[in-house]
Design an enzyme around this catalytic site. Structure first.
Site, PDB file in Angstrom:
ATOM      1  N   ARG A   1     -13.021  -2.094   5.124  1.00 17.34           N
ATOM      2  CA  ARG A   1     -11.746  -1.279   4.910  1.00 17.34           C
ATOM      3  C   ARG A   1     -12.244  -0.177   3.973  1.00 17.34           C
ATOM      4  NH1 ARG A   1      -5.446  -1.934   4.707  1.00 17.34           N
ATOM      5  NH2 ARG A   1      -4.976   0.501   4.619  1.00 17.34           N
TER       6      ARG A   1
ATOM      7  N   ASP B   1      -9.483   3.720   7.086  1.00 12.98           N
ATOM      8  CA  ASP B   1      -8.422   4.394   6.108  1.00 12.98           C
ATOM      9  C   ASP B   1      -9.023   5.579   5.238  1.00 12.98           C
ATOM     10  OD1 ASP B   1      -5.781   4.343   5.223  1.00 12.98           O
ATOM     11  OD2 ASP B   1      -5.993   2.661   3.808  1.00 12.98           O
ATOM     12  N   GLY B   2      -8.151   6.468   4.988  1.00 14.81           N
ATOM     13  CA  GLY B   2      -8.246   7.443   3.783  1.00 14.81           C
ATOM     14  C   GLY B   2      -8.152   8.854   4.653  1.00 14.81           C
TER      15      GLY B   2
ATOM     16  N   GLU C   1       3.308  -0.023  12.924  1.00 13.87           N
ATOM     17  CA  GLU C   1       3.939   0.618  11.630  1.00 13.87           C
ATOM     18  C   GLU C   1       3.516   2.066  11.757  1.00 13.87           C
ATOM     19  OE1 GLU C   1       2.147  -2.192  11.281  1.00 13.87           O
ATOM     20  OE2 GLU C   1       3.711  -3.707  11.188  1.00 13.87           O
TER      21      GLU C   1
ATOM     22  N   GLY D   1      -5.934  11.063   5.287  1.00 23.21           N
ATOM     23  CA  GLY D   1      -4.839  11.840   4.770  1.00 23.21           C
ATOM     24  C   GLY D   1      -5.463  12.312   3.045  1.00 23.21           C
ATOM     25  N   ARG D   2      -5.772  11.418   2.649  1.00 21.57           N
ATOM     26  CA  ARG D   2      -6.168  11.582   1.197  1.00 21.57           C
ATOM     27  C   ARG D   2      -7.556  12.588   1.294  1.00 21.57           C
ATOM     28  NH1 ARG D   2      -6.566   5.660  -0.541  1.00 21.57           N
ATOM     29  NH2 ARG D   2      -5.720   5.497   1.614  1.00 21.57           N
TER      30      ARG D   2
ATOM     31  N   LEU E   1     -22.795  -3.100  23.464  1.00 21.90           N
ATOM     32  CA  LEU E   1     -21.763  -3.345  22.512  1.00 21.90           C
ATOM     33  C   LEU E   1     -20.332  -3.164  23.157  1.00 21.90           C
ATOM     34  CD1 LEU E   1     -20.748  -3.139  19.519  1.00 21.90           C
ATOM     35  CD2 LEU E   1     -20.871  -0.792  19.721  1.00 21.90           C
TER      36      LEU E   1
ATOM     37  N   ARG F   1       5.152   7.318  10.874  1.00 25.22           N
ATOM     38  CA  ARG F   1       4.959   8.727  10.252  1.00 25.22           C
ATOM     39  C   ARG F   1       5.507   9.778  10.768  1.00 25.22           C
ATOM     40  NH1 ARG F   1      -1.624   8.009   8.986  1.00 25.22           N
ATOM     41  NH2 ARG F   1      -1.283   5.894   7.814  1.00 25.22           N
TER      42      ARG F   1
ATOM     43  N   HIS G   1      -7.714  13.450   9.856  1.00 26.28           N
ATOM     44  CA  HIS G   1      -8.239  12.782  11.299  1.00 26.28           C
ATOM     45  C   HIS G   1      -8.996  13.148  12.096  1.00 26.28           C
ATOM     46  CE1 HIS G   1      -4.628  10.239   9.997  1.00 26.28           C
ATOM     47  NE2 HIS G   1      -3.801  11.393  10.275  1.00 26.28           N
TER      48      HIS G   1
HETATM   49  C1  IPE Z   1      -3.912   0.860   8.484  1.00 26.15           C
HETATM   50  O1  IPE Z   1      -4.033   2.001   7.709  1.00 26.15           O
HETATM   51  C2  IPE Z   1      -3.764   0.920   9.930  1.00 26.15           C
HETATM   52  C3  IPE Z   1      -4.880   1.865  10.601  1.00 26.15           C
HETATM   53  C4  IPE Z   1      -6.169   2.183   9.938  1.00 26.15           C
HETATM   54  C5  IPE Z   1      -4.899   2.329  11.756  1.00 26.15           C
HETATM   55  P1  IPE Z   1      -2.549   2.343   7.204  1.00 26.15           P
HETATM   56  O2  IPE Z   1      -2.838   3.758   6.162  1.00 26.15           O
HETATM   57  O3  IPE Z   1      -1.467   2.676   7.999  1.00 26.15           O
HETATM   58  O4  IPE Z   1      -2.091   1.262   6.246  1.00 26.15           O
HETATM   59  P2  IPE Z   1      -0.895   0.977   5.059  1.00 26.15           P
HETATM   60  O5  IPE Z   1       0.176   1.297   5.691  1.00 26.15           O
HETATM   61  O6  IPE Z   1      -1.458   2.095   3.919  1.00 26.15           O
HETATM   62  O7  IPE Z   1      -1.102  -0.465   4.511  1.00 26.15           O
HETATM   63  C1  IPE Z   2      -6.407   6.291   8.366  1.00 31.14           C
HETATM   64  O1  IPE Z   2      -6.032   7.333   7.385  1.00 31.14           O
HETATM   65  C2  IPE Z   2      -5.796   6.820   9.761  1.00 31.14           C
HETATM   66  C3  IPE Z   2      -4.735   6.117  10.241  1.00 31.14           C
HETATM   67  C4  IPE Z   2      -3.768   5.064   9.661  1.00 31.14           C
HETATM   68  C5  IPE Z   2      -4.342   6.550  11.608  1.00 31.14           C
HETATM   69  P1  IPE Z   2      -4.500   7.672   6.816  1.00 31.14           P
HETATM   70  O2  IPE Z   2      -3.859   8.762   7.747  1.00 31.14           O
HETATM   71  O3  IPE Z   2      -3.985   6.374   6.682  1.00 31.14           O
HETATM   72  O4  IPE Z   2      -4.936   8.025   5.571  1.00 31.14           O
HETATM   73  P2  IPE Z   2      -4.389   7.823   4.000  1.00 31.14           P
HETATM   74  O5  IPE Z   2      -4.234   6.399   3.815  1.00 31.14           O
HETATM   75  O6  IPE Z   2      -2.979   8.315   4.021  1.00 31.14           O
HETATM   76  O7  IPE Z   2      -5.434   8.676   2.939  1.00 31.14           O
HETATM   77 MG    MG Z   3      -3.571   4.933   5.157  1.00 32.68          MG
END
Ligand code: IPE
Ligand code: IPE
Ligand code: MG
Length: 253
Positions: free
Chosen positions: A188, A21-22, A68, A24-25, A132, A72, A38
């Protein structure tokens, strides 16, 4: 001393799951579009997979796309899917070189033909590898998986194929993770403290590790650090600390 050197090789988890996760930020902090994050997340995937292979772990499950995530913007979903296709294509030789077997969990039938073709090609190509097991969670959600299992059980019961009484073991046979141990450790990234519908059944007794590091910055040493942290924990499974100590000392006699 590096975190890798601090790892006790005799106490490695057999299965680590990661919520990546993260992205986008990370991109936003750099004044870029989300997809830039990404794309840079692919380096972190490579590092994590290599780190898991170096330790000879049995299973690494990566949450790549949740059910979910379809919500997006379409442009981001399309970019994620094409990134998946190109990464599968580009990384297959590395998977082969490292003896890594790729599988997927999730409702892959809803993914496009292009994605399914590339995914299946990599799964087939790596099927005989014995190192693995790399598991990609694609269009996955824990509740989807549990409902799917319940429906399969319903169908088997109606067809008279369900011979045993329902139990945790029988139920687990209907999950997409059958034949896999539950993860001992869940990582996470990005400082979010939630499960986001990942492996709901399987995480029942998993150790949870959260780091503020954004996914594109995640490297091997971050992965090893999480394992060192995991190894310092006492996993009690409902028992008391004293009971565990007694058991340990009886084993050492
Ligand atoms: C969870 O991340 C899904 C994946 C890492 C693929 P999200 O960024 O979609 O989760 P939420 O919506 O913030 O909980
Ligand atoms: C995780 O990063 C990638 C996926 C969920 C596919 P995010 O795209 O959720 O990044 P944030 O949470 O918006 O920073
Ligand atoms: Mg996210």
């Amino acid at each position: 001393m590096t975190y890798k050197e601090k790892i006790d090789k005799s106490k490695l988890p057999s299965h680590i799951a990661v919520i990546m996760d993260g992205n986008g930020r990370w991109a936003k902090q750099k004044g870029n579009q989300r997809i830039f994050g990404h794309r840079n997340g692919v380096t972190a995937v490579r590092e994590t997979v290599e780190a898991a292979a170096e330790l000879a772990l049995s299973f690494l499950t990566l949450y790549a796309f949740s059910t979910e995530n379809w919500q997006r913007p379409q442009i981001e979903v399309d970019a994620l899917m094409s990134l998946l296709v190109s990464s599968l294509h580009d990384e297959t030789p590395t998977l082969m070189k490292n003896n890594i077997r790729l599988t997927a969990i999730g409702d892959t039938s809803a993914l496009s033909a292009d994605v399914n073709k590339e995914l299946q090609a990599t799964i087939d190509k790596t099927a005989k590898n014995t190192g693995l097991n790399l598991v990609l969670a694609l269009n996955y959600s824990g509740r989807w998986e549990i409902i799917r299992a319940a429906r399969c059980i319903q169908a088997d019961a109606a067809a008279g194929k369900l011979k045993q009484a329902m139990s945790e073991n029988v139920f687990a046979e209907y999950l997409t993770t059958r034949n896999m141990p539950d993860p001992e450790l869940l990582i996470r990234t990005s400082g979010e403290y939630r499960i986001s519908n990942f492996l709901l059944w399987q995480l029942a007794y998993t150790e949870l590790y959260f780091t503020p590091t954004l996914w594109p910055d995640f490297r091997k040493e971050d992965f090893f650090k999480a394992i060192v942290d995991f190894q310092q924990r006492e996993r009690r499974f409902g028992k008391t600390s004293e009971q565990l100590e007694q058991y340990e000392s009886s084993q050492n006699q």
